[in-house]
Design a protein around this motif. Structure first.
Motif, PDB file in Angstrom:
ATOM      1  N   ARG A  27       0.824  -1.201   0.000  1.00  0.00           N
ATOM      2  CA  ARG A  27       0.000   0.000   0.000  1.00  0.00           C
ATOM      3  C   ARG A  27       0.861   1.255   0.000  1.00  0.00           C
ATOM      4  N   SER A  28       2.075   1.142   0.552  1.00  0.00           N
ATOM      5  CA  SER A  28       2.935   2.301   0.720  1.00  0.00           C
ATOM      6  C   SER A  28       3.776   2.616  -0.498  1.00  0.00           C
ATOM      7  N   PHE A  29       3.556   1.909  -1.603  1.00  0.00           N
ATOM      8  CA  PHE A  29       4.450   2.067  -2.743  1.00  0.00           C
ATOM      9  C   PHE A  29       4.588   3.519  -3.157  1.00  0.00           C
ATOM     10  N   SER A  30       3.484   4.244  -3.254  1.00  0.00           N
ATOM     11  CA  SER A  30       3.535   5.613  -3.774  1.00  0.00           C
ATOM     12  C   SER A  30       4.327   6.540  -2.862  1.00  0.00           C
ATOM     13  N   GLY A  31       4.554   6.140  -1.627  1.00  0.00           N
ATOM     14  CA  GLY A  31       5.325   6.954  -0.703  1.00  0.00           C
ATOM     15  C   GLY A  31       6.749   6.487  -0.518  1.00  0.00           C
ATOM     16  N   ASP A  32       7.114   5.399  -1.150  1.00  0.00           N
ATOM     17  CA  ASP A  32       8.429   4.795  -0.982  1.00  0.00           C
ATOM     18  C   ASP A  32       9.395   5.211  -2.077  1.00  0.00           C
ATOM     19  N   ALA A  33      10.605   5.573  -1.682  1.00  0.00           N
ATOM     20  CA  ALA A  33      11.677   5.633  -2.652  1.00  0.00           C
ATOM     21  C   ALA A  33      12.022   4.205  -3.064  1.00  0.00           C
ATOM     22  N   ALA A  49      20.666   2.347  -9.353  1.00  0.00           N
ATOM     23  CA  ALA A  49      19.830   3.527  -9.606  1.00  0.00           C
ATOM     24  C   ALA A  49      18.766   3.635  -8.525  1.00  0.00           C
ATOM     25  N   GLY A  50      18.301   4.868  -8.303  1.00  0.00           N
ATOM     26  CA  GLY A  50      17.238   5.094  -7.340  1.00  0.00           C
ATOM     27  C   GLY A  50      16.294   6.178  -7.827  1.00  0.00           C
ATOM     28  N   ILE A  51      15.095   6.186  -7.254  1.00  0.00           N
ATOM     29  CA  ILE A  51      14.099   7.168  -7.646  1.00  0.00           C
ATOM     30  C   ILE A  51      13.269   7.536  -6.425  1.00  0.00           C
ATOM     31  N   SER A  52      12.980   8.822  -6.284  1.00  0.00           N
ATOM     32  CA  SER A  52      12.168   9.286  -5.163  1.00  0.00           C
ATOM     33  C   SER A  52      10.706   8.899  -5.362  1.00  0.00           C
ATOM     34  N   VAL A  56      10.609  12.907  -8.845  1.00  0.00           N
ATOM     35  CA  VAL A  56      11.306  14.190  -9.046  1.00  0.00           C
ATOM     36  C   VAL A  56      12.816  13.984  -9.064  1.00  0.00           C
ATOM     37  N   ASN A  57      13.273  13.099  -8.209  1.00  0.00           N
ATOM     38  CA  ASN A  57      14.714  12.854  -8.111  1.00  0.00           C
ATOM     39  C   ASN A  57      15.060  11.435  -8.561  1.00  0.00           C
ATOM     40  N   THR A  58      16.045  11.360  -9.434  1.00  0.00           N
ATOM     41  CA  THR A  58      16.610  10.070  -9.817  1.00  0.00           C
ATOM     42  C   THR A  58      18.123  10.153  -9.645  1.00  0.00           C
ATOM     43  N   TYR A  59      18.718   9.033  -9.336  1.00  0.00           N
ATOM     44  CA  TYR A  59      20.166   9.032  -9.109  1.00  0.00           C
ATOM     45  C   TYR A  59      20.732   7.685  -9.542  1.00  0.00           C
ATOM     46  N   TYR A  60      21.961   7.752 -10.025  1.00  0.00           N
ATOM     47  CA  TYR A  60      22.598   6.606 -10.654  1.00  0.00           C
ATOM     48  C   TYR A  60      24.050   6.483 -10.206  1.00  0.00           C
ATOM     49  N   THR A  91      27.009  -8.071 -16.378  1.00  0.00           N
ATOM     50  CA  THR A  91      26.377  -9.344 -16.082  1.00  0.00           C
ATOM     51  C   THR A  91      26.254  -9.499 -14.575  1.00  0.00           C
ATOM     52  N   ALA A  92      25.029  -9.742 -14.128  1.00  0.00           N
ATOM     53  CA  ALA A  92      24.784  -9.788 -12.683  1.00  0.00           C
ATOM     54  C   ALA A  92      23.341 -10.214 -12.441  1.00  0.00           C
ATOM     55  N   VAL A  93      23.047 -10.489 -11.203  1.00  0.00           N
ATOM     56  CA  VAL A  93      21.658 -10.607 -10.769  1.00  0.00           C
ATOM     57  C   VAL A  93      21.213  -9.222 -10.324  1.00  0.00           C
ATOM     58  N   TYR A  94      20.115  -8.772 -10.888  1.00  0.00           N
ATOM     59  CA  TYR A  94      19.594  -7.446 -10.598  1.00  0.00           C
ATOM     60  C   TYR A  94      18.392  -7.557  -9.658  1.00  0.00           C
ATOM     61  N   TYR A  95      18.336  -6.632  -8.694  1.00  0.00           N
ATOM     62  CA  TYR A  95      17.280  -6.629  -7.686  1.00  0.00           C
ATOM     63  C   TYR A  95      16.617  -5.265  -7.602  1.00  0.00           C
ATOM     64  N   CYS A  96      15.317  -5.247  -7.460  1.00  0.00           N
ATOM     65  CA  CYS A  96      14.652  -4.011  -7.070  1.00  0.00           C
ATOM     66  C   CYS A  96      14.483  -4.021  -5.555  1.00  0.00           C
ATOM     67  N   ALA A  97      14.372  -2.826  -4.996  1.00  0.00           N
ATOM     68  CA  ALA A  97      14.271  -2.711  -3.544  1.00  0.00           C
ATOM     69  C   ALA A  97      13.429  -1.504  -3.187  1.00  0.00           C
ATOM     70  N   ALA A  98      12.794  -1.589  -2.035  1.00  0.00           N
ATOM     71  CA  ALA A  98      11.867  -0.541  -1.620  1.00  0.00           C
ATOM     72  C   ALA A  98      12.235   0.035  -0.269  1.00  0.00           C
ATOM     73  N   GLY A  99      12.003   1.350  -0.128  1.00  0.00           N
ATOM     74  CA  GLY A  99      12.006   1.923   1.197  1.00  0.00           C
ATOM     75  C   GLY A  99      13.108   2.872   1.566  1.00  0.00           C
ATOM     76  N   SER A 100      13.976   3.259   0.618  1.00  0.00           N
ATOM     77  CA  SER A 100      15.066   4.141   1.003  1.00  0.00           C
ATOM     78  C   SER A 100      15.566   4.936  -0.194  1.00  0.00           C
ATOM     79  N   ARG A 101      16.153   6.112   0.121  1.00  0.00           N
ATOM     80  CA  ARG A 101      16.830   6.890  -0.912  1.00  0.00           C
ATOM     81  C   ARG A 101      18.340   6.664  -0.858  1.00  0.00           C
ATOM     82  N   SER A 102      18.733   5.807   0.007  1.00  0.00           N
ATOM     83  CA  SER A 102      20.147   5.527   0.181  1.00  0.00           C
ATOM     84  C   SER A 102      20.677   4.602  -0.902  1.00  0.00           C
ATOM     85  N   SER A 103      21.978   4.596  -1.052  1.00  0.00           N
ATOM     86  CA  SER A 103      22.623   3.622  -1.927  1.00  0.00           C
ATOM     87  C   SER A 103      23.116   2.410  -1.127  1.00  0.00           C
TER      88      SER A 103
END
Length: 121
Positions: A27-33, A49-52, A56-60, A91-103
């Motif tokens: 439910r919190s997706f829209s509020g999660d970085a 990469a990350g997104i707010s 508005v903010n994206t970072y790589y 080449t790698a395993v790629y993961y999505c993650a929720a809940g932070s603007r940190s790297s």
């Protein structure tokens, strides 16, 4: 508990493109970085990469700037990573993650299942 389900990925030749998607059940997706990480064979997980919450903010990480694009659709609760001009060393395993603007991966509370990306001739 937020569940993240990844799709996309696979194998591609050097210079090719792939797109990863990640769908959230939370439910919190829209509020999660959100972020994307990768883990090459034998190496630690690294930030890509990350997104707010409002896009508005994206970072790589420097190595993907200009080639990768992170985006999200809060109405569909999805986050995507468009990857162009892929290199064999990505080449790698790629993961999505929720809940932070940190790297820092320790800052994220939920993770996708991981998707193998292979860049090879």
């Amino acid at each position: 508990q937020v569940r993240l389900v990844q799709s996309g990925g696979g194998s591609v030749q050097p210079g090719g493109s792939l797109r990863l998607s990640c769908a959230s059940s939370g439910r919190s997706f829209s509020g999660d970085a959100m972020g994307w990480f990768r883990q090459p064979p034998g190496k630690e997980r690294e930030f890509v990469a990350g997104i707010s919450w409002n896009s508005v903010n994206t970072y790589y990480v420097d190595s993907v700037k200009g080639r990768f694009t992170i985006s999200r659709d809060n109405a569909k609760k999805t986050v995507s990573l468009q990857m162009n001009s892929l290199k064999p060393e990505e080449t790698a395993v790629y993961y999505c993650a929720a809940g932070s603007r940190s790297s820092d991966p320790r800052s994220f509370r939920s993770w996708g299942q991981g998707t193998q990306i292979t860049v090879s001739t």
